[in-house]
Design a protein around this motif. Structure first.
Motif, PDB file in Angstrom:
ATOM      1  N   LEU A 187       0.824  -1.199   0.000  1.00  0.00           N
ATOM      2  CA  LEU A 187       0.000   0.000   0.000  1.00  0.00           C
ATOM      3  C   LEU A 187       0.863   1.256   0.000  1.00  0.00           C
ATOM      4  O   LEU A 187       1.819   1.359   0.775  1.00  0.00           O
TER       5      LEU A 187
ATOM      6  N   ARG B 111       1.113   5.197   1.066  1.00  0.00           N
ATOM      7  CA  ARG B 111       0.548   5.826   2.265  1.00  0.00           C
ATOM      8  C   ARG B 111      -0.363   6.994   1.918  1.00  0.00           C
ATOM      9  O   ARG B 111      -1.570   6.944   2.130  1.00  0.00           O
TER      10      ARG B 111
ATOM     11  N   ILE C 110      -3.798   5.284   2.402  1.00  0.00           N
ATOM     12  CA  ILE C 110      -4.079   5.052   3.824  1.00  0.00           C
ATOM     13  C   ILE C 110      -4.575   6.337   4.483  1.00  0.00           C
ATOM     14  O   ILE C 110      -5.593   6.340   5.180  1.00  0.00           O
TER      15      ILE C 110
ATOM     16  N   LEU D   2      -7.743   9.301   7.821  1.00  0.00           N
ATOM     17  CA  LEU D   2      -7.803   8.066   7.036  1.00  0.00           C
ATOM     18  C   LEU D   2      -8.633   8.234   5.773  1.00  0.00           C
ATOM     19  O   LEU D   2      -9.643   8.960   5.760  1.00  0.00           O
TER      20      LEU D   2
ATOM     21  N   ILE E  13     -10.195   2.279   4.070  1.00  0.00           N
ATOM     22  CA  ILE E  13      -8.884   1.626   4.194  1.00  0.00           C
ATOM     23  C   ILE E  13      -8.876   0.624   5.343  1.00  0.00           C
ATOM     24  O   ILE E  13      -8.257  -0.445   5.233  1.00  0.00           O
ATOM     25  N   ASP E  14      -9.556   0.922   6.430  1.00  0.00           N
ATOM     26  CA  ASP E  14      -9.571  -0.013   7.563  1.00  0.00           C
ATOM     27  C   ASP E  14     -10.275  -1.314   7.194  1.00  0.00           C
ATOM     28  O   ASP E  14      -9.801  -2.409   7.506  1.00  0.00           O
TER      29      ASP E  14
ATOM     30  N   ILE F  29      -7.925  -3.382   4.761  1.00  0.00           N
ATOM     31  CA  ILE F  29      -6.819  -4.055   5.431  1.00  0.00           C
ATOM     32  C   ILE F  29      -7.305  -5.263   6.217  1.00  0.00           C
ATOM     33  O   ILE F  29      -6.723  -6.351   6.138  1.00  0.00           O
TER      34      ILE F  29
ATOM     35  N   VAL G  92       3.402  -1.246   3.866  1.00  0.00           N
ATOM     36  CA  VAL G  92       3.293   0.114   3.345  1.00  0.00           C
ATOM     37  C   VAL G  92       4.619   0.499   2.698  1.00  0.00           C
ATOM     38  O   VAL G  92       5.693   0.270   3.270  1.00  0.00           O
TER      39      VAL G  92
ATOM     40  N   LEU H 118      -5.826   3.680  12.754  1.00  0.00           N
ATOM     41  CA  LEU H 118      -6.135   2.415  12.072  1.00  0.00           C
ATOM     42  C   LEU H 118      -6.660   1.349  13.032  1.00  0.00           C
ATOM     43  O   LEU H 118      -7.342   0.416  12.604  1.00  0.00           O
TER      44      LEU H 118
END
Length: 204
Positions: A30, A32, A36, A51, A55-56, A59, A71, A99
């Motif tokens: 990923l 950043r 992210i 964020l 994204i959470d 992942i 990352v 995160l």
């Protein structure tokens, strides 16, 4: 960042989770900024770390599918003198707090800049160089054919393709829309190319 180990390299850094499961067989790479956390230029303030939506969930979903999360990020703000390495660590720690359970296993950062860096050490880590990808692939026993890269600039795809990653996604953003179009027209992205997505929920 008590659950992570920080290692300083020349023009680079490695942050590794103490609980990384090295038995996993593939990597989700990923970018950043823009993937992210929201890309607002050279971030220097905690309050600017926000964020990217989804994204959470992404992942957690791919961790559950057996992937390691790595990352790979260019951080030219360090050699430019906009932030210090200590400030970078502080911003990274805040990102990890945001995160929650969806934290990465490894964060590789390039502090190299062709103009502002004092030496050329680890210059290949700066995307579109593939140094960060090669570092992760050298120490993690994974199947390259199952690895994925998600970024928002053509340099992300070029770096991934250089090590043999063929599943690449670019998140569509206004900031880099023209850059993506130019690369497509010039045919600089070869191989299997990339998938342009409007949301991180479109990965898969």
């Amino acid at each position: 960042m008590a659950e992570y180990v920080y290692t300083s390299l020349d023009n680079a850094s490695v942050i590794t989770s103490k609980y990384m499961d090295i038995a996993r067989s593939s990597i989700l790479f990923l970018d950043r900024d823009g993937i992210i956390i929201k890309d607002v230029g050279h971030i220097s303030k905690i309050e600017d770390v926000e964020l990217v939506p989804g994204i959470d969930r992404l992942i957690l979903r791919l961790k559950d599918a057996g992937m390691l999360i790595v990352v790979v990020t260019n951080q030219a703000s360090v050699p430019r003198g906009i932030i210090s390495v200590d400030k970078y660590i502080e911003l990274t720690t805040h990102m990890l707090c945001l995160l929650g359970e969806s934290t990465p296993d490894m964060i590789l950062s390039s502090f190299y800049h062709p103009i502002f860096s004092k030496t050329n050490c680890n210059s290949s880590w700066r995307k579109p160089g593939s140094g960060m990808f090669r570092y992760a692939l050298d120490i993690l026993d994974v199947d390259i054919n199952k690895c994925i890269m998600i970024g928002d600039r053509p340099s992300d795809v070029l770096a991934a393709e250089a090590v043999g990653i063929s599943t690449n996604y670019l998140l569509k953003t206004e900031r880099y829309a023209d850059e993506i179009c130019l690369y497509k027209v010039n045919n600089k992205i070869r191989g299997k190319g990339f998938k342009l997505i409007n949301s991180l929920d479109n990965v898969g």
